[in-house]
Design a protein around this motif. Structure first.
Motif, PDB file in Angstrom:
ATOM      1  N   LEU A   2     -23.265 -35.461  -8.438  1.00  8.94           N
ATOM      2  CA  LEU A   2     -24.219 -35.138  -9.604  1.00  8.94           C
ATOM      3  C   LEU A   2     -24.070 -36.165 -10.454  1.00  8.94           C
ATOM      4  O   LEU A   2     -24.840 -35.870 -11.455  1.00  8.94           O
ATOM      5  CB  LEU A   2     -24.002 -33.626  -9.967  1.00  8.94           C
ATOM      6  CG  LEU A   2     -24.403 -32.641  -9.140  1.00  8.94           C
ATOM      7  CD1 LEU A   2     -23.714 -31.379  -9.575  1.00  8.94           C
ATOM      8  CD2 LEU A   2     -25.913 -32.376  -9.152  1.00  8.94           C
TER       9      LEU A   2
ATOM     10  N   LEU B  71     -29.727 -23.908 -19.025  1.00 10.41           N
ATOM     11  CA  LEU B  71     -29.029 -24.983 -19.610  1.00 10.41           C
ATOM     12  C   LEU B  71     -27.882 -24.691 -20.660  1.00 10.41           C
ATOM     13  O   LEU B  71     -27.050 -25.507 -21.089  1.00 10.41           O
ATOM     14  CB  LEU B  71     -29.994 -26.100 -20.117  1.00 10.41           C
ATOM     15  CG  LEU B  71     -30.875 -26.788 -18.988  1.00 10.41           C
ATOM     16  CD1 LEU B  71     -31.711 -27.750 -19.660  1.00 10.41           C
ATOM     17  CD2 LEU B  71     -30.283 -26.882 -17.709  1.00 10.41           C
TER      18      LEU B  71
ATOM     19  N   PHE C   9     -22.318 -27.249 -18.115  1.00  8.39           N
ATOM     20  CA  PHE C   9     -22.686 -27.677 -16.546  1.00  8.39           C
ATOM     21  C   PHE C   9     -21.570 -27.630 -15.820  1.00  8.39           C
ATOM     22  O   PHE C   9     -21.708 -27.162 -14.578  1.00  8.39           O
ATOM     23  CB  PHE C   9     -22.974 -29.419 -16.869  1.00  8.39           C
ATOM     24  CG  PHE C   9     -23.611 -29.895 -15.806  1.00  8.39           C
ATOM     25  CD1 PHE C   9     -24.599 -29.158 -14.999  1.00  8.39           C
ATOM     26  CD2 PHE C   9     -23.374 -31.169 -14.964  1.00  8.39           C
ATOM     27  CE1 PHE C   9     -25.297 -29.685 -13.761  1.00  8.39           C
ATOM     28  CE2 PHE C   9     -24.160 -31.696 -13.968  1.00  8.39           C
ATOM     29  CZ  PHE C   9     -24.897 -30.897 -13.510  1.00  8.39           C
TER      30      PHE C   9
ATOM     31  N   ARG D 130     -21.774 -24.211 -14.079  1.00 10.23           N
ATOM     32  CA  ARG D 130     -22.692 -24.009 -13.295  1.00 10.23           C
ATOM     33  C   ARG D 130     -22.259 -24.719 -11.779  1.00 10.23           C
ATOM     34  O   ARG D 130     -22.840 -24.104 -10.930  1.00 10.23           O
ATOM     35  CB  ARG D 130     -23.959 -24.787 -13.775  1.00 10.23           C
ATOM     36  CG  ARG D 130     -24.700 -24.141 -14.889  1.00 10.23           C
ATOM     37  CD  ARG D 130     -25.927 -25.005 -15.361  1.00 10.23           C
ATOM     38  NE  ARG D 130     -25.743 -25.554 -16.489  1.00 10.23           N
ATOM     39  CZ  ARG D 130     -26.333 -26.620 -16.809  1.00 10.23           C
ATOM     40  NH1 ARG D 130     -27.240 -27.113 -15.915  1.00 10.23           N
ATOM     41  NH2 ARG D 130     -26.068 -27.539 -17.720  1.00 10.23           N
TER      42      ARG D 130
ATOM     43  N   ARG E 252     -30.814 -19.805  -5.692  1.00 14.79           N
ATOM     44  CA  ARG E 252     -31.374 -20.862  -6.465  1.00 14.79           C
ATOM     45  C   ARG E 252     -32.418 -20.468  -7.544  1.00 14.79           C
ATOM     46  O   ARG E 252     -33.460 -19.931  -7.380  1.00 14.79           O
ATOM     47  CB  ARG E 252     -32.059 -21.943  -5.468  1.00 14.79           C
ATOM     48  CG  ARG E 252     -32.525 -22.993  -6.130  1.00 14.79           C
ATOM     49  CD  ARG E 252     -33.386 -23.721  -5.050  1.00 14.79           C
ATOM     50  NE  ARG E 252     -33.674 -25.333  -5.690  1.00 14.79           N
ATOM     51  CZ  ARG E 252     -34.899 -25.546  -6.370  1.00 14.79           C
ATOM     52  NH1 ARG E 252     -35.699 -24.437  -6.650  1.00 14.79           N
ATOM     53  NH2 ARG E 252     -35.160 -26.707  -6.898  1.00 14.79           N
TER      54      ARG E 252
ATOM     55  N   ASP F  21     -27.867 -22.900 -11.037  1.00 12.58           N
ATOM     56  CA  ASP F  21     -28.768 -24.096 -11.212  1.00 12.58           C
ATOM     57  C   ASP F  21     -29.531 -24.494 -10.296  1.00 12.58           C
ATOM     58  O   ASP F  21     -28.813 -24.940  -9.131  1.00 12.58           O
ATOM     59  CB  ASP F  21     -27.876 -24.636 -12.042  1.00 12.58           C
ATOM     60  CG  ASP F  21     -28.680 -26.232 -12.557  1.00 12.58           C
ATOM     61  OD1 ASP F  21     -29.701 -26.394 -12.107  1.00 12.58           O
ATOM     62  OD2 ASP F  21     -27.968 -26.694 -13.439  1.00 12.58           O
ATOM     63  N   PRO F  22     -30.688 -24.635 -10.240  1.00 15.01           N
ATOM     64  CA  PRO F  22     -31.580 -25.105  -9.003  1.00 15.01           C
ATOM     65  C   PRO F  22     -31.029 -26.723  -8.619  1.00 15.01           C
ATOM     66  O   PRO F  22     -30.864 -27.218  -7.556  1.00 15.01           O
ATOM     67  CB  PRO F  22     -32.905 -25.164  -9.411  1.00 15.01           C
ATOM     68  CG  PRO F  22     -33.096 -24.179 -10.368  1.00 15.01           C
ATOM     69  CD  PRO F  22     -31.880 -24.121 -11.038  1.00 15.01           C
ATOM     70  N   GLN F  23     -30.868 -27.542  -9.437  1.00 12.77           N
ATOM     71  CA  GLN F  23     -30.329 -28.680  -9.196  1.00 12.77           C
ATOM     72  C   GLN F  23     -28.931 -28.958  -8.487  1.00 12.77           C
ATOM     73  O   GLN F  23     -28.565 -29.565  -7.480  1.00 12.77           O
ATOM     74  CB  GLN F  23     -30.417 -29.664 -10.592  1.00 12.77           C
ATOM     75  CG  GLN F  23     -29.671 -31.121 -10.514  1.00 12.77           C
ATOM     76  CD  GLN F  23     -29.243 -31.610 -11.706  1.00 12.77           C
ATOM     77  OE1 GLN F  23     -29.169 -31.032 -12.693  1.00 12.77           O
ATOM     78  NE2 GLN F  23     -29.006 -32.958 -11.619  1.00 12.77           N
ATOM     79  N   VAL F  24     -27.907 -27.894  -9.039  1.00 12.39           N
ATOM     80  CA  VAL F  24     -26.581 -27.797  -8.577  1.00 12.39           C
ATOM     81  C   VAL F  24     -26.818 -27.480  -7.131  1.00 12.39           C
ATOM     82  O   VAL F  24     -26.182 -27.992  -6.240  1.00 12.39           O
ATOM     83  CB  VAL F  24     -25.685 -27.033  -9.272  1.00 12.39           C
ATOM     84  CG1 VAL F  24     -24.419 -26.785  -8.647  1.00 12.39           C
ATOM     85  CG2 VAL F  24     -25.679 -27.625 -10.787  1.00 12.39           C
TER      86      VAL F  24
ATOM     87  N   ASP G 267     -29.379 -27.437  -5.003  1.00  7.58           N
ATOM     88  CA  ASP G 267     -29.804 -28.522  -4.095  1.00  7.58           C
ATOM     89  C   ASP G 267     -28.980 -29.834  -3.669  1.00  7.58           C
ATOM     90  O   ASP G 267     -28.829 -30.054  -2.509  1.00  7.58           O
ATOM     91  CB  ASP G 267     -31.180 -29.364  -4.656  1.00  7.58           C
ATOM     92  CG  ASP G 267     -32.346 -28.125  -4.883  1.00  7.58           C
ATOM     93  OD1 ASP G 267     -32.322 -27.307  -4.317  1.00  7.58           O
ATOM     94  OD2 ASP G 267     -33.361 -28.442  -5.700  1.00  7.58           O
ATOM     95  N   THR G 268     -28.052 -30.226  -4.682  1.00  9.02           N
ATOM     96  CA  THR G 268     -27.161 -31.110  -4.438  1.00  9.02           C
ATOM     97  C   THR G 268     -25.922 -30.656  -3.485  1.00  9.02           C
ATOM     98  O   THR G 268     -25.418 -31.242  -2.643  1.00  9.02           O
ATOM     99  CB  THR G 268     -26.622 -31.719  -5.864  1.00  9.02           C
ATOM    100  OG1 THR G 268     -27.680 -32.201  -6.509  1.00  9.02           O
ATOM    101  CG2 THR G 268     -25.821 -32.710  -5.514  1.00  9.02           C
TER     102      THR G 268
ATOM    103  N   GLU H  82     -26.990 -30.348  -0.053  1.00  7.75           N
ATOM    104  CA  GLU H  82     -27.013 -31.791   0.494  1.00  7.75           C
ATOM    105  C   GLU H  82     -25.968 -32.428   0.823  1.00  7.75           C
ATOM    106  O   GLU H  82     -25.409 -32.926   1.784  1.00  7.75           O
ATOM    107  CB  GLU H  82     -27.859 -32.760  -0.575  1.00  7.75           C
ATOM    108  CG  GLU H  82     -27.822 -34.062  -0.075  1.00  7.75           C
ATOM    109  CD  GLU H  82     -28.078 -34.963  -1.475  1.00  7.75           C
ATOM    110  OE1 GLU H  82     -27.575 -36.024  -1.609  1.00  7.75           O
ATOM    111  OE2 GLU H  82     -29.170 -34.678  -2.244  1.00  7.75           O
TER     112      GLU H  82
END
Length: 437
Positions: free
Chosen positions: A220, A307, A311, A314, A348, A353-356, A358-359, A362
């Motif tokens: 991230l 937020l 972070f 999360r 999600r 957290d959607p960003q966390v 997704d990563t 991945e």
């Protein structure tokens, strides 16, 4: 508070103001403690010479002998007695002096909150109990080893080697940041292995979560210092559960009763309290407190949302739940890795957290296909900046350092010292580059 078979803890309260002593006694005596008082440092030392005391609460500002000098004497003469300092906001320099010289467990600002004071006293006594129990178990182990020595003439050497190896493993917890080393060891040596020793599903959980959290944080783009804080928080995120009975540790959250769930929800606050005395771990303690907050604001203990959640917390929330789903501490049914990954993905934007997420998905998808190119390096040839391609383990299979660790001067010296002491020609596998299959 105490079982009938449990020893009543004895507290010594030291302050030159009788009104303060009276207030402290009124708070602590109903909690079931045996309370002794003294109106000066000298009187406190005289009382300690006459009877054993489990915990001392001393004011900072006293005539003739202030709290720093008094607690320093207590540390030297009665090192097993826990020490708490009462201090005003204007006593910052004196408080630091007391911490350095008296090695106090916590300091409490005046005026204090009664509930906070009771919690600090309880946690201090629990810490002392755990230390004593750990010392008892160590003494018992040593006694058993001595008995077995008569059956095997070489066992003494093996025990010595094993003890040295354990000491070496503990020393590897001393990570790259020089400023954190001493504070990290002080906090981790007592707590990091205690949850692992409980066995069951907890065994290996913190280490797995810490390793994967660090990988996710790096993916991230989190700065190196914050990656380190997240790694420490993941190692320590369950220290608030140390006092849990085995039955509660083994019970999935989905099967907990109301009272059990209430106690479970307080473990993040207890974890934060355990780390608060260490200023360098302030950010780590905030991550530990918030790692059960939800992105939709339905988490605990503070109901933070989006937020507004740190972070690091999360990141830890996703990885912790992913591992917990697989070991059966979150839901009654244990899940496989793919099923756990699917459950995380379904939450999600709700729990996570959607960003966390997704990563993280991945990262999990990439781990199976990542090809690490490596080369073998003899331990005398290690250099600063090299990155481990494989886990570094002892000859008995104990993990010393995880893959992807970046070597610094201190870690290289520890590896080399270990190899020489154990007469073990360690081969270390170092990354050269990465490819994709």
């Amino acid at each position: 508070m105490n079982d009938t078979n449990e020893k009543v803890a004895t507290l010594l309260l030291v302050d030159d103001e009788p009104s303060i002593l009276s207030s402290l006694r009124r708070v602590l005596r109903p909690a079931g403690y045996a309370v002794r008082t003294a109106e000066s440092g000298a009187a406190g030392l005289a009382l300690l010479e006459q009877e054993p005391v489990d915990l001392v609460v001393s004011d900072m500002r006293m005539p003739e002998m202030d709290g720093a000098k008094f607690l320093e004497q207590v540390r030297k003469r009665w090192p097993d007695t826990m020490r708490i300092l009462l201090t005003g906001y204007a006593d910052v320099n004196s408080t630091i002096d007391a911490i350095n010289r008296g090695e106090i467990y916590r300091y409490v600002s005046k005026p204090w909150d009664d509930n906070d004071l009771l919690l600090v006293v309880r946690d201090a006594l629990e810490t002392a109990r755990l230390r004593s129990e750990n010392a008892r178990l160590l003494a018992l182990t040593q006694a058993q080893n001595e008995e077995l020595k008569d059956l095997n003439g070489h066992l003494e050497d093996k025990v010595r080697q094993r003890t040295a190896e354990i000491e070496q493993i503990n020393s590897f917890l001393n990570l790259a940041n020089d400023k954190l080393k001493q504070n990290f060891l002080v906090s981790i040596k007592m707590f990091s292995n205690l949850m692992e020793l409980r066995g069951g599903a907890m065994a290996g959980h913190s280490r797995r979560v810490a390793d994967l959290s660090r990988r996710l944080a790096a993916r991230l783009g989190v700065p190196t210092k914050e990656q380190q804080d997240i790694f420490f928080a993941a190692l320590l995120h369950d220290i608030g559960k140390i006092g849990f009975p085995d039955s509660l540790l083994a019970r999935p959250v989905s099967r907990m009763s109301g009272d059990e769930l209430g106690r479970y929800r307080r473990h993040t606050i207890s974890g934060e309290s355990a780390l608060m005395p260490l200023d360098e771990l302030k950010e780590v303690s905030l991550i530990v407190r918030a790692h059960h907050e939800r992105f939709d604001g339905q988490g605990f203990p503070d109901g933070l949302q989006g937020l507004g959640i740190p972070f690091g917390a999360r990141i830890l929330a996703v990885v912790n739940d992913y591992d917990s789903l697989q070991i059966g501490t979150l839901a009654e049914k244990r899940m496989g890795p793919d099923e756990a990954k699917t459950m995380v993905a379904k939450s999600r934007g709700k729990r996570y957290d959607p960003q966390v997420v997704d990563t993280f998905i991945e990262l999990l998808g990439g781990l199976a296909h990542e090809v690490v190119r490596e080369r073998a390096v003899s331990y005398p040839d290690l250099k600063v900046g090299m990155v481990l391609a494989r886990d570094l383990v002892s000859r008995d299979g104990v993990l010393l350092l995880a893959a992807d660790f970046v070597l610094d001067v201190s870690l290289i010296k520890q590896i080399q010292d270990y190899a020489r002491r154990e007469n073990h020609a360690i081969t270390v596998y170092i990354r050269t580059d990465k490819g994709r299959e």
